[in-house]
Design a protein around this motif. Structure first.
Motif, PDB file in Angstrom:
ATOM      1  N   ASP A   1      34.368  37.993  42.755  1.00 53.83           N
ATOM      2  CA  ASP A   1      35.377  37.056  42.896  1.00 53.83           C
ATOM      3  C   ASP A   1      36.552  37.694  43.230  1.00 53.83           C
ATOM      4  O   ASP A   1      37.172  38.680  42.657  1.00 53.83           O
ATOM      5  CB  ASP A   1      35.682  36.179  41.462  1.00 53.83           C
ATOM      6  CG  ASP A   1      36.586  35.188  41.691  1.00 53.83           C
ATOM      7  OD1 ASP A   1      37.509  35.145  42.577  1.00 53.83           O
ATOM      8  OD2 ASP A   1      36.754  34.483  40.517  1.00 53.83           O
ATOM      9  N   VAL A   2      37.181  37.365  44.481  1.00 51.54           N
ATOM     10  CA  VAL A   2      38.531  38.123  44.708  1.00 51.54           C
ATOM     11  C   VAL A   2      39.733  37.293  44.505  1.00 51.54           C
ATOM     12  O   VAL A   2      40.887  37.553  45.153  1.00 51.54           O
ATOM     13  CB  VAL A   2      38.422  38.638  46.458  1.00 51.54           C
ATOM     14  CG1 VAL A   2      37.363  39.674  46.212  1.00 51.54           C
ATOM     15  CG2 VAL A   2      38.359  37.384  47.135  1.00 51.54           C
ATOM     16  N   GLY A   3      39.489  36.203  43.719  1.00 49.62           N
ATOM     17  CA  GLY A   3      40.815  35.392  43.212  1.00 49.62           C
ATOM     18  C   GLY A   3      41.300  34.701  44.164  1.00 49.62           C
ATOM     19  O   GLY A   3      42.280  34.222  43.950  1.00 49.62           O
ATOM     20  N   LEU A   4      40.544  34.111  45.245  1.00 50.23           N
ATOM     21  CA  LEU A   4      40.997  33.094  45.979  1.00 50.23           C
ATOM     22  C   LEU A   4      40.451  31.794  45.540  1.00 50.23           C
ATOM     23  O   LEU A   4      40.223  31.337  44.545  1.00 50.23           O
ATOM     24  CB  LEU A   4      40.627  33.525  47.492  1.00 50.23           C
ATOM     25  CG  LEU A   4      41.245  34.743  48.069  1.00 50.23           C
ATOM     26  CD1 LEU A   4      40.687  35.066  49.313  1.00 50.23           C
ATOM     27  CD2 LEU A   4      42.777  34.665  48.210  1.00 50.23           C
ATOM     28  N   ASN A   5      39.938  30.829  46.558  1.00 51.71           N
ATOM     29  CA  ASN A   5      39.227  29.584  46.004  1.00 51.71           C
ATOM     30  C   ASN A   5      37.999  29.795  46.006  1.00 51.71           C
ATOM     31  O   ASN A   5      37.184  28.710  45.890  1.00 51.71           O
ATOM     32  CB  ASN A   5      39.841  28.538  47.380  1.00 51.71           C
ATOM     33  CG  ASN A   5      41.280  28.525  47.490  1.00 51.71           C
ATOM     34  OD1 ASN A   5      41.927  28.349  46.493  1.00 51.71           O
ATOM     35  ND2 ASN A   5      41.461  28.234  48.865  1.00 51.71           N
ATOM     36  N   ASN A   6      37.380  30.981  46.106  1.00 55.92           N
ATOM     37  CA  ASN A   6      35.921  31.066  46.199  1.00 55.92           C
ATOM     38  C   ASN A   6      35.264  30.766  44.544  1.00 55.92           C
ATOM     39  O   ASN A   6      35.804  31.196  43.733  1.00 55.92           O
ATOM     40  CB  ASN A   6      35.496  32.616  46.595  1.00 55.92           C
ATOM     41  CG  ASN A   6      36.503  33.399  46.076  1.00 55.92           C
ATOM     42  OD1 ASN A   6      36.850  33.640  44.846  1.00 55.92           O
ATOM     43  ND2 ASN A   6      36.480  34.634  46.867  1.00 55.92           N
ATOM     44  N   ASN A   7      34.182  30.015  44.768  1.00 52.37           N
ATOM     45  CA  ASN A   7      33.564  29.557  43.493  1.00 52.37           C
ATOM     46  C   ASN A   7      32.166  29.493  43.551  1.00 52.37           C
ATOM     47  O   ASN A   7      31.426  29.023  42.988  1.00 52.37           O
ATOM     48  CB  ASN A   7      34.173  28.314  42.904  1.00 52.37           C
ATOM     49  CG  ASN A   7      34.000  27.183  43.995  1.00 52.37           C
ATOM     50  OD1 ASN A   7      33.306  27.313  44.916  1.00 52.37           O
ATOM     51  ND2 ASN A   7      34.571  26.179  43.625  1.00 52.37           N
TER      52      ASN A   7
END
Length: 199
Positions: A68-74
């Protein structure tokens, strides 16, 4: 973009990964290189894509992970890229695409989350169209490319490909591969019309 004989525009895309909506692949190139140094050689490994070298004989599954690079990725992607010119396929994506991709490269196992994913090392190269492609040369040193393009027949006849003009640093395709991925519902890639984009 080129016009085909039937009047339909054939678009060339540079393939990259959707780093904002999906977890990013963490796969250590240096660790893999250290592992393969003794069998393949350090110089050969770091130029394998440019020289279009098969890795199958030397490959070692060192594992990888999604982060998880802290964007909207889930979510984990079905399909993503690694090291610019390789696809990484989930077991589901591999099952859907293996017959289409097998003639164009090789599949290398990679364990992620206790599942066997596959790195697709594309070995299919296409010559760039010299009419629209220009290298960035400074003091007789290759620095990259200022522009790159491919003729309509090359794009239409090749599902997915690299080019030695940009030192095989990227993957390209036409509408056929883009449509195939979309029709199969595989998520994780971006198809860029800008062939010089970094992402």
């Amino acid at each position: 973009m080129y016009k085909l004989k039937n009047g339909i525009a054939e678009v060339t895309y540079k393939i990259s990964f959707n780093y904002t909506d999906f977890y990013n692949l963490d796969f250590n190139l240096e660790e893999l290189g250290d592992t393969l140094d003794e069998t393949l050689g350090e110089d050969e490994f770091y130029s394998y894509s440019w020289d279009n070298i098969s890795l199958k004989e030397y490959w070692v599954d060192i594992g990888a992970k999604f982060v998880d690079v802290g964007l909207n990725n889930n979510a984990n992607p079905d399909i993503t890229t690694w090291n610019g010119a390789n696809l990484v396929l989930s077991p589901h994506a591999y099952g859907k695409l293996k017959n289409h991709l097998r003639p164009l490269g090789e599949f290398l196992p990679l364990t992620i989350n206790n599942q066997i994913y596959c790195v697709f090392n594309c070995l299919n190269t296409v010559q760039a169209d010299k009419r629209v492609s220009k290298a960035d040369i400074v003091d007789n040193l290759w620095m990259g490319v200022k522009s790159i393009g491919f003729d309509e027949r090359s794009v239409k006849d090749n599902l997915i490909f690299k080019s030695k003009f940009d030192r095989c640093s990227a993957l390209y395709c036409g509408d056929k591969f883009k449509s195939l991925v979309e029709e199969l519902g595989l998520k994780g890639l971006i198809f860029n019309k800008d062939l010089l984009t970094s992402f």
